[in-house]
Design an enzyme around this catalytic site. Sequence first.
Site, PDB file in Angstrom:
ATOM      1  N   ASP A   6      25.501  15.639  33.870  1.00  0.00           N
ATOM      2  CA  ASP A   6      24.800  15.239  32.652  1.00  0.00           C
ATOM      3  C   ASP A   6      24.235  13.829  32.835  1.00  0.00           C
ATOM      4  O   ASP A   6      24.988  12.885  33.044  1.00  0.00           O
ATOM      5  CB  ASP A   6      25.803  15.288  31.500  1.00  0.00           C
ATOM      6  CG  ASP A   6      25.183  14.885  30.194  1.00  0.00           C
ATOM      7  OD1 ASP A   6      24.024  15.238  29.972  1.00  0.00           O
ATOM      8  OD2 ASP A   6      25.854  14.209  29.394  1.00  0.00           O
ATOM      9  N   THR A  12      18.466  14.677  29.005  1.00  0.00           N
ATOM     10  CA  THR A  12      18.787  13.268  29.289  1.00  0.00           C
ATOM     11  C   THR A  12      18.310  12.865  30.677  1.00  0.00           C
ATOM     12  O   THR A  12      17.917  11.730  30.894  1.00  0.00           O
ATOM     13  CB  THR A  12      20.305  13.051  29.202  1.00  0.00           C
ATOM     14  OG1 THR A  12      20.953  14.080  29.936  1.00  0.00           O
ATOM     15  CG2 THR A  12      20.760  13.106  27.781  1.00  0.00           C
ATOM     16  N   THR A  13      18.355  13.821  31.627  1.00  0.00           N
ATOM     17  CA  THR A  13      17.885  13.504  32.981  1.00  0.00           C
ATOM     18  C   THR A  13      16.359  13.482  32.999  1.00  0.00           C
ATOM     19  O   THR A  13      15.759  12.556  33.539  1.00  0.00           O
ATOM     20  CB  THR A  13      18.389  14.557  33.979  1.00  0.00           C
ATOM     21  OG1 THR A  13      19.768  14.759  33.748  1.00  0.00           O
ATOM     22  CG2 THR A  13      18.194  14.087  35.391  1.00  0.00           C
ATOM     23  N   ASP A  23      26.054  19.971  24.992  1.00  0.00           N
ATOM     24  CA  ASP A  23      24.586  19.909  25.130  1.00  0.00           C
ATOM     25  C   ASP A  23      23.952  21.147  24.516  1.00  0.00           C
ATOM     26  O   ASP A  23      22.987  21.061  23.764  1.00  0.00           O
ATOM     27  CB  ASP A  23      24.190  19.831  26.612  1.00  0.00           C
ATOM     28  CG  ASP A  23      24.322  18.412  27.139  1.00  0.00           C
ATOM     29  OD1 ASP A  23      24.853  17.576  26.386  1.00  0.00           O
ATOM     30  OD2 ASP A  23      23.916  18.149  28.269  1.00  0.00           O
TER      31      ASP A  23
END
Length: 527
Positions: free
Chosen positions: A61, A94-95, A387
């Site tokens: 994550d 998020t990445t 997530d």
Amino acid sequence: MAVERIFKDEASEEKGERARMASFVGAMAIADLVKTTLGPKGMDKILQSTGRGHQVTVTNDGATILKSLHVDNPAAKVLIDISKVQDDEVGDGTTSVVVLAGELLREAEKLVAAKIHPMTIISGFRMAAECARNALLLKVMDNKADAEKFTSDLMKIAMTTLSSKILSQDKEHFAKLAVDAVMRLKGSTNLEAIQIIKKPGGSLKDSFLDEGFILDKKIGIGQPKRIENAKILVANTAMDTDKVKIYGARVRVDSMSKVAEIEGAEKEKMREKVQKIIAHGINCFVNRQLIYNFPEELFADAGILAIEHADFDGIERLALVTGGEIASTFDNPESVKLGHCNLIEEIMIGEDKLIHFSGVEMGQACTIVLRGASHHMLDEAERSLHDALCVLSQTVNDSRVILGGGWPEMVMAKEVDELARKTPGKKSHAIEAFSKALSAIPAIIADNAGLDSAELISQLRAEHHKEGCTAGIDVISGSVGDMVERGIFESFKVKQAILLSATEAAEMILRVDEIITCAPRQREDRM
């Protein structure tokens, strides 16, 4: 005449080119760090702390990885910040948001080197971002009206989100769990009603969703193991007053019988408190603090189930779920709101006994029990599931869906390219750079899977010049595939957040032309 230095000795400043260089390098380094975790074939990172016990976290994550980094570079901090915000706001992507911002800066660096002013680049990026967003808006699908289709959309979104995580092997199982849990919330984005309990043992496939509430506690000795139509009093009060609590007091007695009297008085006081609690007409008492043996005995005699030490998280949630309130005084029973549920019983998960509340007041509540081989595995499974839950709860509110697998980036890149051709002046270079940065994301997804990204991207670009194209990168077969057939969908809200946050972060870093580091505070010698 040379200007004297205006800063203190240890303070440093970097101006112009060097400052910009430092920000670009820092931001790109952070983007390269999390780049390899992108996509279904992304790899995990091990984070090891230097604190006590050298705790190890294995995670995929982006936000978790970046949160654990201590970085000195100011521009890198901006990127870490946007990934945190993305995590809080929509939960997934998020990445991608960090990688996109990094790619934008990589392109911007070339433009700055070609003597284009940062402000020109920024206004070009602004136009491009607006154009990209509109391109996506034209292509979104919305199946909110048709419940069956919408549920299948949610399943596909959950499976897409989970396919880049540790749960990818059992993604159908977990996608079903997540969709079930979110559908119970009936449109609220408050994930507190979904409780996740991690129990080592078994395999990930043994995880299940349980309606109702599970409290990780054991039932006391000699108390009923099963209660139907429970009336629950949730309290936060001291049930351990076997001692006189007058601090600093000394009691002098002249015989043992007087000591016994004091002890008798203490017991009476406790008995009165227990009587008051029983007078509420309850058959289950949950306390956050300790319950000593004597009051526990009294509760057992009255046929009341007493649970002690239900941690704060537990009682807050229990009160929320059963519709009760947390009480700490018991003098007027009519003002206390009791919680209700149909059945309380003891269940076994693995080796542990837990207390299960079913048929609770708030029908939205449920508990997901995760099983797995080790604690690291469970922690990562929880993050992945969290997530998925975040994305789904956002999608239930904003039900617009788009395809995934590098399709949205190519759609945006194509529109942005066309805008660049129409725009006169230096801005067009910046707009073109934006489109390059967008198509870097599918390229990275392909690279991580060990495919030939240049070949695939050029094929994709050609495909996207046809009308109504649904092509994206199919990492499993290693070629360009149809995303609708593959069932790879993403939430529009997540993509929009990625696009806007990354553009704004890149803008902010581009505006920098000087970095001033303040002098460290001198420690006085205390000797």
